[in-house]
Design an enzyme around this catalytic site. Structure first.
Site, PDB file in Angstrom:
ATOM      1  N   GLU A   1     -32.736  25.204 -21.009  1.00 39.66           N
ATOM      2  CA  GLU A   1     -32.985  25.318 -22.447  1.00 39.66           C
ATOM      3  C   GLU A   1     -34.368  25.944 -22.603  1.00 39.66           C
ATOM      4  OE1 GLU A   1     -30.740  24.842 -24.517  1.00 39.66           O
ATOM      5  OE2 GLU A   1     -29.274  23.653 -23.412  1.00 39.66           O
TER       6      GLU A   1
ATOM      7  N   CYS B   1     -39.130  25.376 -30.415  1.00 41.80           N
ATOM      8  CA  CYS B   1     -38.501  26.505 -29.716  1.00 41.80           C
ATOM      9  C   CYS B   1     -37.543  27.291 -30.599  1.00 41.80           C
ATOM     10  CB  CYS B   1     -37.786  26.020 -28.457  1.00 41.80           C
ATOM     11  SG  CYS B   1     -36.496  24.795 -28.765  1.00 41.80           S
TER      12      CYS B   1
END
Length: 489
Positions: free
Chosen positions: A241, A275
């Site tokens: 991720e 993010c």
């Protein structure tokens, strides 16, 4: 009824725990001093099969839920110390998401774990076929600092639900949060099931030197490549991720009041250290200045005219990231914000204009409260430019025209996307969350997370009864017959 179920699951958990009469009980002090031993210890424990029992998994998840809820005050205090997070924001983005994910998993775990029957071809006469979700074994979870609890304990939920053992490595860049995460894990689990290691990069490297059955990493693309390279030595599958430079495209027909509010919230949440935050705005030239003014007004409504004094605005995690962000601002055309305080690790919500694609701010993920705003004349030209850049983790589109929305979605691949909103594709944990290309591989949340931590095992059972000789040598069936039978294979 609930009490009876809890008692049954507790009994099942005790029965499922591995017996180790010849081995002294290990403590978490042992765990901290010997990474290789704990990795082998978990492998040996997993081979006993104690995690396969669904009741044991449910009891483990309930124990984790109780520990997280019990530690609420300490979690919020740690988030304030590490990142200056406001309590409401920290609770919603960390604790609430963890509790909801556990509750969802508990409600559906039995269903997810059931074998899935599939049809068998005619050539396997009198056969039954099924897909069985089985645990990988020992898993490693390396977490980042920006959402330290959600991104350390969040992946642990499907790891436990799928029946794995796990080692968790919190980020050393959020030390107070790391301490609380370690305490929660040590108080909730035995180290043969879930262990935790704190420390610097050398601890992560030592962990990566061990043999795990699955590695889950959340962080930057550069380190993601290192993780993948380390995993390749043992042919270990990885879930990465990562991040990305998430575009936010605003067309002339968008509602600018709503767009400004939703963009500002998604960008300046956690001081931009998210993010999936919008990394830059690409606004149609005719509305670029108007959108810019709306953003300035929205920032003032959110945080006041001096955001430093707002209790709802976070801080930069450490001096290294503070220095990186202030260097990015050097020479930039700042239209709002730009104020900094090194001692307080404060950088104001900042809007930057007058950029082109060659500016350093447009080179990599910003990961901070700096928001470049660029204008475009021709959308197709910009889509070509964006399509040639690394695939982002998120894509945001503000437009009232359905055809434009679909055209952008079709041309620009991304890990996830939201139309006329930001972050909502992550907030909805019924959707998979993951990247593509440079922004990652694999996904999790909900059933997708359970599947990510499970090996999908194909199983066929046939009856021991007489059968024809079609499959076996010597082959006597003419090819024309086989061609007609293809549909039955």
């Amino acid at each position: 009824m609930t009490d009876t179920l809890e008692q049954d699951e507790t009994a099942a958990s005790a029965a499922a725990a591995p017996e180790e009469p010849d081995k002294p009980a290990r403590t978490h002090d042992d765990e901290r001093t010997d990474i290789a031993s704990i990795a082998e210890y978990q492998r040996a424990a997993f081979r006993t099969g104690f995690t396969r029992d669904i009741a044991f998994r449910r009891q483990s998840l309930k124990a984790l839920r109780r520990s997280v809820a019990k530690a609420e005050k300490d979690i919020l205090a740690a988030m304030q110390a590490d990142l200056g997070r406001p309590r409401t924001e920290a609770y919603a983005s960390e604790i609430a998401m963890l509790l909801r994910e556990i509750d969802t998993t508990l409600a559906r775990l039995r269903r997810w774990s059931k074998p899935r029957r599939v049809r068998s071809p005619l050539v396997t006469l009198r056969a039954s076929s099924r897909v069985q979700a089985e645990p990988y074994g020992t898993t490693l979870i390396i977490a980042p600092w920006n959402y330290p609890f959600q991104l350390a304990l969040g992946p642990l939920i499907p790891a436990i639900a799928a029946g794995n053992c796990a080692v968790v490595k919190p980020s050393e860049s959020a030390p107070e949060s790391s301490t609380i995460i370690a305490r929660i894990i040590r108080e909730t689990f035995k180290p043969h099931h879930v262990a935790v290691f704190e420390g610097e990069a050398d601890v992560s490297q030592t962990l990566l030197d061990q043999r795990f059955d699955l590695i889950f990493y959340t962080g930057g693309t550069v380190v993601g490549r290192t993780v993948m390279q380390a995993a390749s030595r043992h042919l270990t599958p990885v879930i990465l991720e990562l991040g990305g430079k998430n575009p936010c495209i605003v067309t002339a027909d968008a509602n600018l009041d709503i767009a400004a509010r939703r963009i500002a919230w998604g960008k300046f949440l956690n001081a931009g250290q998210t993010c999936v935050a919008p990394d830059f705005i690409l606004a149609e030239a005719s509305i670029k200045d108007a959108l810019q003014e709306k953003l300035i007004e929205t920032i003032a409504k959110f945080y006041g005219y001096v955001p430093k004094d707002s209790p709802d605005y976070s801080r930069i995690v450490n001096e290294r990231h503070f220095n990186r962000l202030t260097r990015l601002m050097e020479g930039a055309q700042i239209v709002a914000g730009g104020e900094t305080d090194r001692d307080a690790r404060y950088i104001a919500p900042t809007l930057i204009s007058g950029l082109d694609w060659s500016h350093p701010l447009m080179a990599g993920e910003i990961f901070g409260p700096l928001l470049p705003i660029m204008a475009y004349e021709d959308l197709d030209t910009e889509l070509i430019i964006l399509k040639n850049r690394p695939k982002p983790l998120a894509l945001y589109i503000f437009s009232n025209d359905r055809a434009t929305q679909e055209r952008i979605l079709c041309h620009l691949p991304s890990g996830g996307a939201a139309i006329n909103d930001t972050l909502s594709q992550v907030i909805n944990t019924r959707l998979p969350f993951g990247g593509i290309g440079d922004s990652g591989m694999g996904a999790y949340h909900g059933k997708v997370g359970f599947d990510a931590f499970s090996h999908q095992r194909a199983i066929v059972r046939r009856a021991l009864k007489p059968e024809g000789s079609l499959l076996y040598p010597p082959y006597k069936t003419p090819l024309w017959v086989l061609r007609r039978m293809v549909r039955f294979f």
